[in-house]
Scaffold this motif. Structure first.
Motif, PDB file in Angstrom:
ATOM      1  N   THR A 188      37.247  58.596 -31.577  1.00 56.92           N
ATOM      2  CA  THR A 188      37.411  58.008 -30.252  1.00 56.92           C
ATOM      3  C   THR A 188      36.283  58.503 -29.363  1.00 56.92           C
ATOM      4  OG1 THR A 188      39.826  57.939 -30.471  1.00 56.92           O
ATOM      5  CG2 THR A 188      38.929  57.794 -28.243  1.00 56.92           C
ATOM      6  N   LEU A 189      35.676  57.583 -28.636  1.00 51.69           N
ATOM      7  CA  LEU A 189      34.616  57.917 -27.679  1.00 51.69           C
ATOM      8  C   LEU A 189      35.122  57.677 -26.274  1.00 51.69           C
ATOM      9  CD1 LEU A 189      31.595  58.636 -27.098  1.00 51.69           C
ATOM     10  CD2 LEU A 189      31.133  56.172 -27.268  1.00 51.69           C
ATOM     11  N   PHE A 190      34.829  58.610 -25.366  1.00 57.41           N
ATOM     12  CA  PHE A 190      35.189  58.491 -23.954  1.00 57.41           C
ATOM     13  C   PHE A 190      33.904  58.418 -23.140  1.00 57.41           C
ATOM     14  CE2 PHE A 190      38.446  60.896 -26.156  1.00 57.41           C
ATOM     15  CZ  PHE A 190      39.642  60.323 -25.733  1.00 57.41           C
ATOM     16  N   LEU A 191      33.789  57.391 -22.284  1.00 57.29           N
ATOM     17  CA  LEU A 191      32.592  57.195 -21.473  1.00 57.29           C
ATOM     18  C   LEU A 191      32.956  57.093 -19.996  1.00 57.29           C
ATOM     19  CD1 LEU A 191      30.808  54.439 -23.618  1.00 57.29           C
ATOM     20  CD2 LEU A 191      30.190  56.860 -23.489  1.00 57.29           C
ATOM     21  N   PRO A 192      32.186  57.745 -19.113  1.00 56.53           N
ATOM     22  CA  PRO A 192      32.442  57.603 -17.673  1.00 56.53           C
ATOM     23  C   PRO A 192      32.037  56.216 -17.185  1.00 56.53           C
ATOM     24  CG  PRO A 192      30.476  58.916 -18.050  1.00 56.53           C
ATOM     25  CD  PRO A 192      31.067  58.664 -19.404  1.00 56.53           C
ATOM     26  N   VAL A 193      32.875  55.627 -16.353  1.00 60.19           N
ATOM     27  CA  VAL A 193      32.642  54.269 -15.849  1.00 60.19           C
ATOM     28  C   VAL A 193      31.922  54.346 -14.508  1.00 60.19           C
ATOM     29  CG1 VAL A 193      33.757  52.129 -15.086  1.00 60.19           C
ATOM     30  CG2 VAL A 193      34.661  53.384 -17.068  1.00 60.19           C
ATOM     31  N   ARG A 237      38.408  62.363 -15.828  1.00 58.45           N
ATOM     32  CA  ARG A 237      37.135  62.331 -15.129  1.00 58.45           C
ATOM     33  C   ARG A 237      36.093  62.948 -16.053  1.00 58.45           C
ATOM     34  NH1 ARG A 237      39.577  59.301 -12.731  1.00 58.45           N
ATOM     35  NH2 ARG A 237      40.020  59.120 -10.506  1.00 58.45           N
ATOM     36  N   LEU A 238      34.953  62.279 -16.216  1.00 60.57           N
ATOM     37  CA  LEU A 238      33.890  62.776 -17.083  1.00 60.57           C
ATOM     38  C   LEU A 238      32.537  62.576 -16.418  1.00 60.57           C
ATOM     39  CD1 LEU A 238      34.745  61.416 -20.674  1.00 60.57           C
ATOM     40  CD2 LEU A 238      34.941  63.775 -19.871  1.00 60.57           C
ATOM     41  N   GLU A 239      31.608  63.472 -16.718  1.00 60.64           N
ATOM     42  CA  GLU A 239      30.220  63.293 -16.320  1.00 60.64           C
ATOM     43  C   GLU A 239      29.387  62.674 -17.438  1.00 60.64           C
ATOM     44  OE1 GLU A 239      28.225  66.618 -14.456  1.00 60.64           O
ATOM     45  OE2 GLU A 239      30.168  67.560 -14.039  1.00 60.64           O
ATOM     46  N   ARG A 240      29.795  62.925 -18.687  1.00 60.51           N
ATOM     47  CA  ARG A 240      29.030  62.512 -19.861  1.00 60.51           C
ATOM     48  C   ARG A 240      29.976  62.097 -20.979  1.00 60.51           C
ATOM     49  NH1 ARG A 240      26.152  66.215 -17.429  1.00 60.51           N
ATOM     50  NH2 ARG A 240      27.732  67.786 -17.915  1.00 60.51           N
ATOM     51  N   PRO A 241      29.442  61.501 -22.032  1.00 61.75           N
ATOM     52  CA  PRO A 241      30.302  61.135 -23.154  1.00 61.75           C
ATOM     53  C   PRO A 241      31.023  62.336 -23.764  1.00 61.75           C
ATOM     54  CG  PRO A 241      28.185  60.015 -23.345  1.00 61.75           C
ATOM     55  CD  PRO A 241      28.059  60.997 -22.219  1.00 61.75           C
ATOM     56  N   LEU A 242      32.249  62.078 -24.195  1.00 61.89           N
ATOM     57  CA  LEU A 242      33.093  63.034 -24.912  1.00 61.89           C
ATOM     58  C   LEU A 242      33.679  62.285 -26.093  1.00 61.89           C
ATOM     59  CD1 LEU A 242      34.806  65.795 -24.930  1.00 61.89           C
ATOM     60  CD2 LEU A 242      36.536  64.474 -23.684  1.00 61.89           C
TER      61      LEU A 242
END
Length: 316
Positions: A188-193, A237-242
């Motif tokens: 699974t990839l998480f990206l900030p929108v 909340r993310l600044e970069r991909p996780l």
């Protein structure tokens, strides 16, 4: 959180792809809801013109055409507009079945072009075609050498901030050419929108790649199928991909300097251990030293990559 939804098919055609850049002004080719799944296909690099069996001279001429137009050769399927996604949210992409086409290509360019991990050592370029055995999920590299296939999308990303036009070939906070081989089936990839709808695009499929991708290319291929489920996360909340796999959480750092990329990935790993696992920052730093693996994602995409592998099995 919504987990079920409609499944859409998005085939890669001249009308559903864009090449070279991520940009919030590119109009979406598909609109979906949170929880929906998209079964998309992708093209080979350079609008599908990279192909098996081509000569190295053909490759150089093709690549020069894109350089003359000041655009990279990453051809991406999308963008996909995800209803409800807005700036500050996180887009969760669950990666299901990935089916490559039956061939792939690896190449490196002449050393004077200064591209790759060791351009000074290889004055002449080379192109190599592979037949991909999809039934046995392997390919012959040379007599006596067989590689297991582990397909993934080298590029996954969302639109950058309004007003920015970002090369797909340079990974950053929005994703792009992440080239992380851990993003296989089941990850699974998480990206900030950054913009309404997120505007997700993907391409640059790889049949198999080593960490580093040192000569610039993996076994470059295309996907007949890439089953991706999209979920809008308003609780993150993310600044970069996780990323998350069945065995690890993965933080990622991108920077022209590999040392700085390592610091970014490490700081994000410590932040994850503090915020999600409840460790004090000093404990998290120690844990990172004894249990977290730093790996070189790639050294060839202008912004080099380091990813930090946080093991799940140690948390009871």
């Amino acid at each position: 959180m919504q987990h079920r939804g409609t499944t859409h098919r998005l085939a890669a055609t001249p009308q559903t792809v864009h090449t070279g850049f991520f940009d919030s002004t590119i109009p979406p080719v598909l609109t979906i809801a949170s929880g929906d799944t998209v079964n998309l296909s992708t093209m080979m690099l350079m609008d599908g013109q990279l192909r098996g069996g081509m000569t190295f001279e053909d490759l150089l001429a093709l690549r020069q055409g894109y350089a003359d137009r000041k655009m990279g050769g990453h051809t991406l399927t999308g963008p996909i507009f995800v209803t409800g996604a807005g700036p500050g949210d996180v887009l969760e992409i669950r990666i299901g079945k990935l089916v490559p086409v039956e061939f792939g290509v690896n190449y490196h360019l002449p050393g004077h072009m200064g591209i790759g991990g060791l351009p000074e050592d290889f004055a002449h370029g080379q192109i190599k075609t592979f037949r991909l055995d999809r039934e046995h999920r392997e390919t012959a590299f040379a007599p006596g050498i067989t590689l297991p296939l582990a397909p993934f999308l080298g590029v996954m990303g969302v639109a950058p901030r309004p007003g920015e036009r970002r090369p797909a070939a340079v990974p950053d906070y929005f994703g792009g050419t992440i080239d992380n081989k851990e993003l296989r089936e089941g990850a699974t990839l998480f990206l900030p929108v950054s913009v309404p709808g997120a505007l997700f695009s993907a391409g640059d499929a790889h049949a198999v790649q080593g960490d580093g991708e040192v000569n610039v290319t993996a076994i470059e291929t295309a996907l007949e199928e890439a089953l991706l489920q999209f979920v809008v996360r308003k609780d993150m909340r993310l600044e970069r991909p996780l990323a998350e796999t069945p065995t690890h959480w993965i933080t990622m750092g991108f920077h022209p300097d590999l040392d700085e990329a390592a610091k970014i990935a490490l700081r994000d790993a410590i932040r994850f251990l503090v915020d999600v696992k409840g460790l004090a920052s000093e404990e998290a730093y120690a844990f990172a030293s004894v249990a977290v693996d730093l790996r070189v994602t790639q050294i060839v995409d202008t912004n080099k990559g380091i990813h930090a592998m946080i093991p799940k099995r140690v948390f009871r």
